[in-house]
Motif scaffolding. Structure first.
Motif, PDB file in Angstrom:
ATOM      1  N   SER A 176      26.893  37.033  46.610  1.00 26.32           N
ATOM      2  CA  SER A 176      28.173  37.004  45.778  1.00 26.32           C
ATOM      3  C   SER A 176      28.223  38.356  45.000  1.00 26.32           C
ATOM      4  CB  SER A 176      28.247  35.947  44.650  1.00 26.32           C
ATOM      5  OG  SER A 176      27.912  34.638  45.443  1.00 26.32           O
ATOM      6  N   ILE A 177      29.557  38.603  44.719  1.00 24.40           N
ATOM      7  CA  ILE A 177      29.967  39.760  43.874  1.00 24.40           C
ATOM      8  C   ILE A 177      31.329  39.131  43.030  1.00 24.40           C
ATOM      9  CG2 ILE A 177      29.246  41.600  45.456  1.00 24.40           C
ATOM     10  CD1 ILE A 177      32.876  40.995  45.119  1.00 24.40           C
ATOM     11  N   MET A 178      31.379  39.919  41.802  1.00 26.98           N
ATOM     12  CA  MET A 178      32.649  39.628  41.293  1.00 26.98           C
ATOM     13  C   MET A 178      33.559  40.826  41.015  1.00 26.98           C
ATOM     14  SD  MET A 178      33.041  38.303  37.103  1.00 26.98           S
ATOM     15  CE  MET A 178      32.677  36.750  37.491  1.00 26.98           C
ATOM     16  N   MET A 179      34.826  40.560  41.364  1.00 26.72           N
ATOM     17  CA  MET A 179      35.845  41.739  41.565  1.00 26.72           C
ATOM     18  C   MET A 179      36.891  41.684  40.681  1.00 26.72           C
ATOM     19  SD  MET A 179      37.953  43.022  45.061  1.00 26.72           S
ATOM     20  CE  MET A 179      36.667  43.723  45.596  1.00 26.72           C
ATOM     21  N   ILE A 180      36.818  42.854  39.724  1.00 29.72           N
ATOM     22  CA  ILE A 180      37.633  42.861  38.590  1.00 29.72           C
ATOM     23  C   ILE A 180      39.322  42.872  39.062  1.00 29.72           C
ATOM     24  CG2 ILE A 180      35.935  43.313  37.012  1.00 29.72           C
ATOM     25  CD1 ILE A 180      37.323  46.092  37.217  1.00 29.72           C
ATOM     26  N   LYS A 181      40.263  42.681  38.214  1.00 25.23           N
ATOM     27  CA  LYS A 181      41.787  42.678  38.672  1.00 25.23           C
ATOM     28  C   LYS A 181      42.015  44.271  39.285  1.00 25.23           C
ATOM     29  CE  LYS A 181      46.268  41.787  36.789  1.00 25.23           C
ATOM     30  NZ  LYS A 181      46.820  43.168  37.249  1.00 25.23           N
ATOM     31  N   HIS A 182      41.590  45.308  38.431  1.00 23.09           N
ATOM     32  CA  HIS A 182      41.750  46.672  39.015  1.00 23.09           C
ATOM     33  C   HIS A 182      41.521  46.842  40.276  1.00 23.09           C
ATOM     34  CE1 HIS A 182      42.316  50.970  39.028  1.00 23.09           C
ATOM     35  NE2 HIS A 182      41.060  51.020  39.544  1.00 23.09           N
ATOM     36  N   THR A 183      40.242  46.479  40.657  1.00 22.40           N
ATOM     37  CA  THR A 183      39.586  46.913  42.048  1.00 22.40           C
ATOM     38  C   THR A 183      40.367  45.834  43.013  1.00 22.40           C
ATOM     39  OG1 THR A 183      37.451  47.133  41.099  1.00 22.40           O
ATOM     40  CG2 THR A 183      37.397  46.754  43.489  1.00 22.40           C
ATOM     41  N   GLN A 184      40.886  44.591  42.658  1.00 22.00           N
ATOM     42  CA  GLN A 184      41.459  43.788  43.624  1.00 22.00           C
ATOM     43  C   GLN A 184      42.901  44.265  43.975  1.00 22.00           C
ATOM     44  OE1 GLN A 184      42.262  39.923  41.679  1.00 22.00           O
ATOM     45  NE2 GLN A 184      40.272  40.014  40.547  1.00 22.00           N
ATOM     46  N   GLU A 185      43.538  45.234  43.179  1.00 23.52           N
ATOM     47  CA  GLU A 185      44.776  45.718  43.361  1.00 23.52           C
ATOM     48  C   GLU A 185      44.496  47.252  44.143  1.00 23.52           C
ATOM     49  OE1 GLU A 185      46.005  46.423  39.341  1.00 23.52           O
ATOM     50  OE2 GLU A 185      46.728  44.322  39.237  1.00 23.52           O
ATOM     51  N   ASN A 186      43.500  47.447  44.598  1.00 21.01           N
ATOM     52  CA  ASN A 186      43.234  48.882  45.152  1.00 21.01           C
ATOM     53  C   ASN A 186      42.378  48.871  46.249  1.00 21.01           C
ATOM     54  OD1 ASN A 186      44.421  51.065  43.481  1.00 21.01           O
ATOM     55  ND2 ASN A 186      43.560  49.629  42.088  1.00 21.01           N
ATOM     56  N   VAL A 187      41.903  47.737  46.716  1.00 17.07           N
ATOM     57  CA  VAL A 187      41.277  47.251  48.034  1.00 17.07           C
ATOM     58  C   VAL A 187      41.638  46.296  48.914  1.00 17.07           C
ATOM     59  CG1 VAL A 187      39.199  48.444  46.772  1.00 17.07           C
ATOM     60  CG2 VAL A 187      39.520  46.199  46.999  1.00 17.07           C
ATOM     61  N   VAL A 188      41.250  46.238  50.153  1.00 20.10           N
ATOM     62  CA  VAL A 188      41.748  45.343  50.818  1.00 20.10           C
ATOM     63  C   VAL A 188      41.235  43.989  51.013  1.00 20.10           C
ATOM     64  CG1 VAL A 188      42.283  47.213  52.645  1.00 20.10           C
ATOM     65  CG2 VAL A 188      40.284  45.999  53.068  1.00 20.10           C
ATOM     66  N   LEU A 189      40.075  43.847  50.286  1.00 19.23           N
ATOM     67  CA  LEU A 189      39.375  42.583  50.595  1.00 19.23           C
ATOM     68  C   LEU A 189      40.376  41.150  49.915  1.00 19.23           C
ATOM     69  CD1 LEU A 189      36.993  40.932  50.804  1.00 19.23           C
ATOM     70  CD2 LEU A 189      36.072  41.401  48.544  1.00 19.23           C
ATOM     71  N   PRO A 190      41.241  41.375  48.795  1.00 22.50           N
ATOM     72  CA  PRO A 190      41.877  40.321  48.481  1.00 22.50           C
ATOM     73  C   PRO A 190      43.298  39.982  49.523  1.00 22.50           C
ATOM     74  CG  PRO A 190      41.705  41.858  46.674  1.00 22.50           C
ATOM     75  CD  PRO A 190      41.031  42.450  47.917  1.00 22.50           C
ATOM     76  N   LEU A 191      43.288  40.607  50.492  1.00 25.43           N
ATOM     77  CA  LEU A 191      43.960  40.647  51.682  1.00 25.43           C
ATOM     78  C   LEU A 191      43.518  39.637  52.747  1.00 25.43           C
ATOM     79  CD1 LEU A 191      45.699  44.205  51.975  1.00 25.43           C
ATOM     80  CD2 LEU A 191      46.704  42.450  50.500  1.00 25.43           C
ATOM     81  N   LYS A 192      42.424  39.356  52.462  1.00 29.71           N
ATOM     82  CA  LYS A 192      41.539  38.755  53.919  1.00 29.71           C
ATOM     83  C   LYS A 192      41.286  37.356  53.322  1.00 29.71           C
ATOM     84  CE  LYS A 192      39.187  42.862  55.557  1.00 29.71           C
ATOM     85  NZ  LYS A 192      38.064  43.386  56.215  1.00 29.71           N
ATOM     86  N   LYS A 193      41.272  36.464  54.337  1.00 28.40           N
ATOM     87  CA  LYS A 193      40.863  34.917  53.804  1.00 28.40           C
ATOM     88  C   LYS A 193      39.570  34.615  54.466  1.00 28.40           C
ATOM     89  CE  LYS A 193      42.648  33.932  58.603  1.00 28.40           C
ATOM     90  NZ  LYS A 193      42.770  35.387  59.035  1.00 28.40           N
ATOM     91  N   LEU A 194      39.181  33.308  53.932  1.00 29.05           N
ATOM     92  CA  LEU A 194      38.102  32.598  54.351  1.00 29.05           C
ATOM     93  C   LEU A 194      37.698  32.941  55.893  1.00 29.05           C
ATOM     94  CD1 LEU A 194      37.802  29.670  51.949  1.00 29.05           C
ATOM     95  CD2 LEU A 194      36.791  32.189  51.611  1.00 29.05           C
ATOM     96  N   GLY A 195      36.589  33.179  55.843  1.00 28.25           N
ATOM     97  CA  GLY A 195      36.259  33.252  57.603  1.00 28.25           C
ATOM     98  C   GLY A 195      36.286  34.558  58.220  1.00 28.25           C
ATOM     99  N   ASP A 196      37.031  35.429  57.440  1.00 28.76           N
ATOM    100  CA  ASP A 196      37.433  37.143  57.743  1.00 28.76           C
ATOM    101  C   ASP A 196      35.877  37.417  57.816  1.00 28.76           C
ATOM    102  OD1 ASP A 196      39.867  36.719  58.734  1.00 28.76           O
ATOM    103  OD2 ASP A 196      40.630  37.628  56.993  1.00 28.76           O
ATOM    104  N   PHE A 197      35.706  38.750  58.227  1.00 26.96           N
ATOM    105  CA  PHE A 197      34.431  39.499  58.483  1.00 26.96           C
ATOM    106  C   PHE A 197      34.582  40.854  57.677  1.00 26.96           C
ATOM    107  CE2 PHE A 197      33.368  36.526  61.259  1.00 26.96           C
ATOM    108  CZ  PHE A 197      31.990  36.325  61.327  1.00 26.96           C
ATOM    109  N   VAL A 198      33.589  41.335  56.761  1.00 26.79           N
ATOM    110  CA  VAL A 198      33.753  42.583  56.130  1.00 26.79           C
ATOM    111  C   VAL A 198      32.341  43.478  56.405  1.00 26.79           C
ATOM    112  CG1 VAL A 198      34.921  41.683  54.060  1.00 26.79           C
ATOM    113  CG2 VAL A 198      32.420  41.475  54.043  1.00 26.79           C
ATOM    114  N   ASN A 199      32.471  44.668  56.566  1.00 25.27           N
ATOM    115  CA  ASN A 199      31.611  45.710  56.655  1.00 25.27           C
ATOM    116  C   ASN A 199      30.656  45.863  55.507  1.00 25.27           C
ATOM    117  OD1 ASN A 199      32.484  46.337  59.160  1.00 25.27           O
ATOM    118  ND2 ASN A 199      33.605  47.891  58.371  1.00 25.27           N
TER     119      ASN A 199
END
Length: 235
Positions: A166-189
């Motif tokens: 697990s990781i914790m993503m702060i609000k600033h990072t959420q606004e500047n990367v694609v991870l929050p656009l993904k949904k459960l079941g999606d894959f990340v590198n």
């Protein structure tokens, strides 16, 4: 090399599969747009990380650039799931003058991981991922570095048996990367911290050298222990 600090989010303009007779073999030609911020100093042959994958610029304009993706890269990463309109993290290769805000990232993706949980905690989000290839969990350590889709993050929890972390993503990072656009079941590198792999290799080589030498400190120690045990049993 990269820092894992995403510079901008780009958009896939074209995703074209190449046949075996085309340049690049049977890989993919990928064109990214909305990238003007990182193209002011670009050159043919430069490296740009797309979702944490180091790729080589083959063509560019003021706003777009093109890269080729080899079949091996498609197997190791989530780039094969991209389509026109997909959003991607972008980072140029670091220079000697780059502020080093993340961690040492090669852009060599080790595997992918599935998003299995996304839980808000205040204005942060706790994400949990399950590795497709569980053998890489040995390189993931609590409070260690991990690179997720090219984003340098800190590991907050590890479940070795389930190959999850697990990781914790702060609000600033959420606004500047694609991870929050993904949904459960999606894959990340996923790129694990290189330091762990280097240490493992050094230990393995050192042990092999010790075992293969008849008069090494390790062999001498084992010999003394065996002799002591045998002596005690015969006493």
């Amino acid at each position: 090399m990269f820092t894992g600090i995403v510079e901008i989010i780009g958009t896939v303009l074209e995703y074209q599969e190449l046949d075996v007779s085309a340049s690049g073999g049977n890989g993919v030609s990928l064109t990214i747009t909305d990238a003007s911020k990182i193209l002011s100093d670009v050159h043919i042959g430069d490296s740009i990380a797309i979702n944490g994958t180091c790729l080589t610029v083959t063509e560019f304009t003021n706003n777009d650039f093109k890269v080729g993706i080899a079949p091996e890269t498609l197997k190791k990463t989530n780039l094969g799931s991209l389509k026109k309109g997909s959003k991607v993290n972008l980072e140029r290769a670091m220079t000697g003058e780059t502020r080093f805000g993340g961690h040492m990232v090669q852009g060599h993706v080790d595997t992918v991981a599935e998003i299995v949980s996304s839980v808000p905690e205040g204005n942060a989000i706790v994400y949990t991922f399950k590795l497709r290839d569980p053998e890489f969990i040995k390189y993931v350590v609590h409070k260690g570095f991990i690179c997720v889709d090219g984003t340098s993050l800190t590991v907050t929890n590890v479940n070795d048996d389930a190959a999850e972390f697990s990781i914790m993503m702060i609000k600033h990072t959420q606004e500047n990367v694609v991870l929050p656009l993904k949904k459960l079941g999606d894959f990340v590198n996923i790129e694990v911290d290189l330091a762990g792999k280097l240490i493992e290799k050094q230990v393995q080589v050192a042990l092999d050298n010790e075992i293969n030498s008849d008069n090494s400190p390790l062999i001498n120690l084992i010999t003394r222990i065996v002799q002591k045990v045998v002596k005690e049993q015969l006493a």
